[in-house]
Design a protein around this motif. Sequence first.
Motif, PDB file in Angstrom:
ATOM      1  N   VAL A  24      -8.354 -17.513 -17.576  1.00 37.89           N
ATOM      2  CA  VAL A  24      -9.258 -18.662 -17.677  1.00 37.89           C
ATOM      3  C   VAL A  24      -8.584 -19.896 -17.097  1.00 37.89           C
ATOM      4  CG1 VAL A  24     -10.309 -20.295 -19.292  1.00 37.89           C
ATOM      5  CG2 VAL A  24     -10.558 -17.835 -19.669  1.00 37.89           C
ATOM      6  N   THR A  25      -9.282 -20.548 -16.196  1.00 35.57           N
ATOM      7  CA  THR A  25      -8.923 -21.897 -15.782  1.00 35.57           C
ATOM      8  C   THR A  25      -9.870 -22.815 -16.536  1.00 35.57           C
ATOM      9  OG1 THR A  25      -8.281 -21.099 -13.585  1.00 35.57           O
ATOM     10  CG2 THR A  25      -8.616 -23.477 -13.843  1.00 35.57           C
ATOM     11  N   SER A  26      -9.360 -23.508 -17.547  1.00 36.66           N
ATOM     12  CA  SER A  26     -10.223 -24.220 -18.489  1.00 36.66           C
ATOM     13  C   SER A  26     -11.125 -25.222 -17.773  1.00 36.66           C
ATOM     14  CB  SER A  26      -9.381 -24.936 -19.551  1.00 36.66           C
ATOM     15  OG  SER A  26      -8.478 -25.840 -18.952  1.00 36.66           O
ATOM     16  N   GLY A  27     -12.396 -25.155 -18.138  1.00 39.93           N
ATOM     17  CA  GLY A  27     -13.380 -26.048 -17.544  1.00 39.93           C
ATOM     18  C   GLY A  27     -13.800 -25.663 -16.153  1.00 39.93           C
ATOM     19  N   VAL A  28     -13.268 -24.560 -15.644  1.00 41.83           N
ATOM     20  CA  VAL A  28     -13.542 -24.170 -14.259  1.00 41.83           C
ATOM     21  C   VAL A  28     -14.095 -22.751 -14.160  1.00 41.83           C
ATOM     22  CG1 VAL A  28     -12.576 -23.886 -11.934  1.00 41.83           C
ATOM     23  CG2 VAL A  28     -11.747 -25.733 -13.413  1.00 41.83           C
ATOM     24  N   SER A  29     -13.308 -21.755 -14.570  1.00 44.90           N
ATOM     25  CA  SER A  29     -13.724 -20.374 -14.340  1.00 44.90           C
ATOM     26  C   SER A  29     -13.024 -19.407 -15.282  1.00 44.90           C
ATOM     27  CB  SER A  29     -13.414 -19.958 -12.894  1.00 44.90           C
ATOM     28  OG  SER A  29     -12.001 -19.936 -12.691  1.00 44.90           O
ATOM     29  N   ALA A  30     -13.617 -18.226 -15.404  1.00 47.60           N
ATOM     30  CA  ALA A  30     -13.012 -17.102 -16.125  1.00 47.60           C
ATOM     31  C   ALA A  30     -13.080 -15.890 -15.210  1.00 47.60           C
ATOM     32  CB  ALA A  30     -13.744 -16.838 -17.425  1.00 47.60           C
ATOM     33  N   LEU A 143     -16.916 -22.668 -25.312  1.00 44.55           N
ATOM     34  CA  LEU A 143     -15.838 -23.453 -25.915  1.00 44.55           C
ATOM     35  C   LEU A 143     -14.736 -23.759 -24.909  1.00 44.55           C
ATOM     36  CD1 LEU A 143     -15.548 -21.540 -29.320  1.00 44.55           C
ATOM     37  CD2 LEU A 143     -16.731 -23.712 -28.889  1.00 44.55           C
ATOM     38  N   LEU A 144     -14.641 -22.932 -23.856  1.00 44.53           N
ATOM     39  CA  LEU A 144     -13.639 -23.129 -22.807  1.00 44.53           C
ATOM     40  C   LEU A 144     -14.213 -23.858 -21.606  1.00 44.53           C
ATOM     41  CD1 LEU A 144     -12.080 -19.581 -23.071  1.00 44.53           C
ATOM     42  CD2 LEU A 144     -10.782 -21.703 -23.327  1.00 44.53           C
ATOM     43  N   GLY A 145     -15.504 -24.157 -21.655  1.00 44.06           N
ATOM     44  CA  GLY A 145     -16.139 -24.856 -20.546  1.00 44.06           C
ATOM     45  C   GLY A 145     -16.302 -24.002 -19.308  1.00 44.06           C
ATOM     46  N   VAL A 146     -16.484 -22.689 -19.505  1.00 39.15           N
ATOM     47  CA  VAL A 146     -16.632 -21.776 -18.368  1.00 39.15           C
ATOM     48  C   VAL A 146     -17.857 -20.897 -18.582  1.00 39.15           C
ATOM     49  CG1 VAL A 146     -14.149 -21.744 -17.925  1.00 39.15           C
ATOM     50  CG2 VAL A 146     -15.175 -19.972 -19.387  1.00 39.15           C
ATOM     51  N   LYS A 147     -18.261 -20.219 -17.519  1.00 35.98           N
ATOM     52  CA  LYS A 147     -19.329 -19.231 -17.604  1.00 35.98           C
ATOM     53  C   LYS A 147     -18.739 -17.857 -17.328  1.00 35.98           C
ATOM     54  CE  LYS A 147     -23.127 -22.319 -16.395  1.00 35.98           C
ATOM     55  NZ  LYS A 147     -24.309 -22.538 -15.518  1.00 35.98           N
ATOM     56  N   VAL A 148     -19.372 -16.841 -17.907  1.00 36.48           N
ATOM     57  CA  VAL A 148     -18.888 -15.471 -17.720  1.00 36.48           C
ATOM     58  C   VAL A 148     -20.007 -14.615 -17.148  1.00 36.48           C
ATOM     59  CG1 VAL A 148     -17.109 -15.549 -19.505  1.00 36.48           C
ATOM     60  CG2 VAL A 148     -19.456 -14.944 -20.137  1.00 36.48           C
TER      61      VAL A 148
END
Length: 205
Positions: A24-30, A143-148
Motif C-alpha cells: 500500500v502506498t497510503s492515499g495512493v494505491s494498493a 481507511l488507507l485512502g486507497v481503492k482495491v
Amino acid sequence: MNGRVYAGVDLTATTRRETAVCVVTSGVSAEFFRARTDFDLLDVLGKASPRVVAIDAPLSFPPAGRGLRRCDAEVRRLGVPILPPAMGPMRLLSERGSRIAGLLRERGMRVIEVYPRGVQRMLGLIGRGERPTEAVARRIASLLGVKVPRGLDVDEIDALTCALVAFLHDAGRTDELGDPEEGTIVMPSAEVLDELRRLLGSSER
C-alpha cells in the motif's frame, strides 16, 4: 503520511501455497502480489521498500516450546481466538514466519507480527467464525485512502488488513501486546479502534 509505503503479508506455512502480499502506498494505491518461495517474497518486499512489513504469522515460539506466548494470551483476553504457535500445523507457519522475519530484518526492514482476523473482528467487520468479504476489503481500503480491485480473496483481504496495521504502527497508533523478549503482536490501540469504528460507521451513511 500519504505516499508512504507499507506491506502486509498473509504468510503460508509452506511453499505449496502462495503467500498473498499487499503493498500500500497510503492515499495512493494498493497492489497485490503472490509469492511462493522465500526468495520470491523477499524479492517483492525488497522492490517495494516498505517502511513497515506486517506479517500474519507467529514470528516466535513460547519459551517452553509449547502453549501460548504472553501476547497470544493477551489477544485471547480481548475476546479474539488465536491458536498456539507450536500447535500442529501452526509450528510450520511459526518456523517460516521466524525465518522470514529474520531475513527481512537483516535487510534493514521493520517487521511486526499482526493478527488481521482479530483486527477485522475488533473493528466490527466480521463476527466469530466469519471470513472477510469484498465489502470488508473496501471498508479497510477506505481507511488507507486507497481503492482495491474486485475479486479479492480472503488471503488478499488479510494482507490488506496487515498493511493497515503497518500504517498505524508507523504513526505510533498501535499497542504491542506481550513481552518483547518472547515476541509481541501489534494491534491498533483501543482509542484508535474506537476512532476507526466511528469512521467506518460514518462511511455507511
